[in-house]
Design a protein around this motif. Structure first.
Motif, short mmCIF file in Angstrom:
data_model
loop_
_atom_site.label_atom_id
_atom_site.label_comp_id
_atom_site.label_asym_id
_atom_site.label_seq_id
_atom_site.Cartn_x
_atom_site.Cartn_y
_atom_site.Cartn_z
N LYS A 173 0.83 -1.20 0.00
CA LYS A 173 0.00 0.00 0.00
C LYS A 173 0.87 1.25 0.00
CE LYS A 173 -4.04 -1.86 2.40
NZ LYS A 173 -4.80 -1.83 3.65
N GLN A 174 1.92 1.26 0.82
CA GLN A 174 2.81 2.41 0.88
C GLN A 174 3.51 2.64 -0.45
OE1 GLN A 174 5.38 1.63 4.20
NE2 GLN A 174 3.87 2.24 5.71
N ARG A 175 3.99 1.55 -1.07
CA ARG A 175 4.66 1.69 -2.37
C ARG A 175 3.68 2.24 -3.42
NH1 ARG A 175 7.70 -3.99 -2.54
NH2 ARG A 175 9.39 -3.52 -1.12
N ALA A 176 2.46 1.75 -3.40
CA ALA A 176 1.46 2.23 -4.36
C ALA A 176 1.17 3.71 -4.13
CB ALA A 176 0.19 1.40 -4.24
N ALA A 177 1.03 4.11 -2.88
CA ALA A 177 0.77 5.52 -2.56
C ALA A 177 1.94 6.39 -2.99
CB ALA A 177 0.49 5.68 -1.07
N GLU A 178 3.17 5.95 -2.76
CA GLU A 178 4.34 6.72 -3.16
C GLU A 178 4.41 6.82 -4.68
OE1 GLU A 178 7.65 4.75 -1.36
OE2 GLU A 178 7.06 5.37 0.66
N GLY A 179 4.04 5.76 -5.37
CA GLY A 179 4.05 5.78 -6.84
C GLY A 179 3.06 6.79 -7.38
N LYS A 180 1.90 6.89 -6.79
CA LYS A 180 0.89 7.86 -7.23
C LYS A 180 1.37 9.28 -7.00
CE LYS A 180 -3.00 4.78 -6.50
NZ LYS A 180 -4.11 4.42 -5.63
N VAL A 181 2.00 9.53 -5.86
CA VAL A 181 2.51 10.86 -5.56
C VAL A 181 3.62 11.23 -6.54
CG1 VAL A 181 3.78 12.22 -3.85
CG2 VAL A 181 1.90 10.77 -3.13
N MET A 182 4.49 10.29 -6.84
CA MET A 182 5.59 10.55 -7.77
C MET A 182 5.07 10.86 -9.17
SD MET A 182 8.33 7.71 -6.45
CE MET A 182 9.37 7.85 -7.87
N LYS A 183 4.04 10.18 -9.62
CA LYS A 183 3.50 10.43 -10.95
C LYS A 183 2.92 11.83 -11.04
CE LYS A 183 2.48 5.65 -12.10
NZ LYS A 183 1.44 4.65 -12.29
N LYS A 184 2.23 12.27 -10.00
CA LYS A 184 1.63 13.60 -10.00
C LYS A 184 2.70 14.68 -10.04
CE LYS A 184 -2.56 12.39 -7.46
NZ LYS A 184 -3.24 12.52 -6.19
N GLY A 185 3.78 14.46 -9.30
CA GLY A 185 4.83 15.48 -9.21
C GLY A 185 5.86 15.39 -10.31
N ALA A 186 5.78 14.40 -11.17
CA ALA A 186 6.81 14.19 -12.19
C ALA A 186 6.55 15.01 -13.44
CB ALA A 186 6.88 12.71 -12.54
N GLY A 187 5.53 15.86 -13.44
CA GLY A 187 5.17 16.60 -14.64
C GLY A 187 6.01 17.84 -14.92
N GLU A 188 6.87 18.21 -13.99
CA GLU A 188 7.67 19.41 -14.20
C GLU A 188 8.78 19.14 -15.21
OE1 GLU A 188 9.02 21.26 -10.61
OE2 GLU A 188 7.26 20.54 -9.52
N VAL A 189 8.93 20.04 -16.18
CA VAL A 189 9.97 19.90 -17.18
C VAL A 189 10.79 21.18 -17.21
CG1 VAL A 189 10.42 19.54 -19.65
CG2 VAL A 189 8.46 18.43 -18.55
N GLU A 190 12.10 21.03 -17.26
CA GLU A 190 12.98 22.21 -17.31
C GLU A 190 12.92 22.83 -18.69
OE1 GLU A 190 16.99 21.71 -15.94
OE2 GLU A 190 16.36 20.24 -14.45
#
Length: 106
Positions: A87-104
């Motif tokens: 459950k923790q890994r799944a929750a961390e994966g969801k958070v990472m996907k949401k925050g991974a949208g930033e592009v330099e």
């Protein structure tokens, strides 16, 4: 003279597996095998009331009768609940996907 049965009592440690061989009268129980093996004296952290025990990887009660050449296993408590870890890994994966949208910008 009563018939004797050969039993192995196994306690896994992180780095090795302790194996104790005992001979008991026919009809002996899981509890009697554990007590006769000396594992409780060597590893006082074992509590038969709390640690799960089994015979050949199948959970067993302390009063279960044994047969010749049975292998009694004393299981250590889990460090973490596998369901909670997933459950923790799944929750961390969801958070990472949401925050991974930033592009330099270049």
């Amino acid at each position: 003279m009563p018939e004797l049965i050969s039993i192995e009592v196994v306690y896994p440690l992180l780095e090795k597996q302790e194996i104790f061989s005992v001979k008991l009268p026919a009809g002996a129980t899981v509890r009697q095998a554990i007590e006769a093996s000396g594992v409780l004296q060597k590893y006082p952290e074992i509590d038969i009331a709390k640690n799960k025990i089994g015979v050949f990887a199948k959970l067993a009660k302390p009063d279960a009768p044994l047969r010749d050449r049975d292998r009694v296993e004393i299981y250590r408590p889990l460090i973490a609940d596998p369901k909670e870890v997933r459950k923790q890994r799944a929750a961390e994966g969801k958070v990472m996907k949401k925050g991974a949208g930033e592009v330099e910008s270049e």
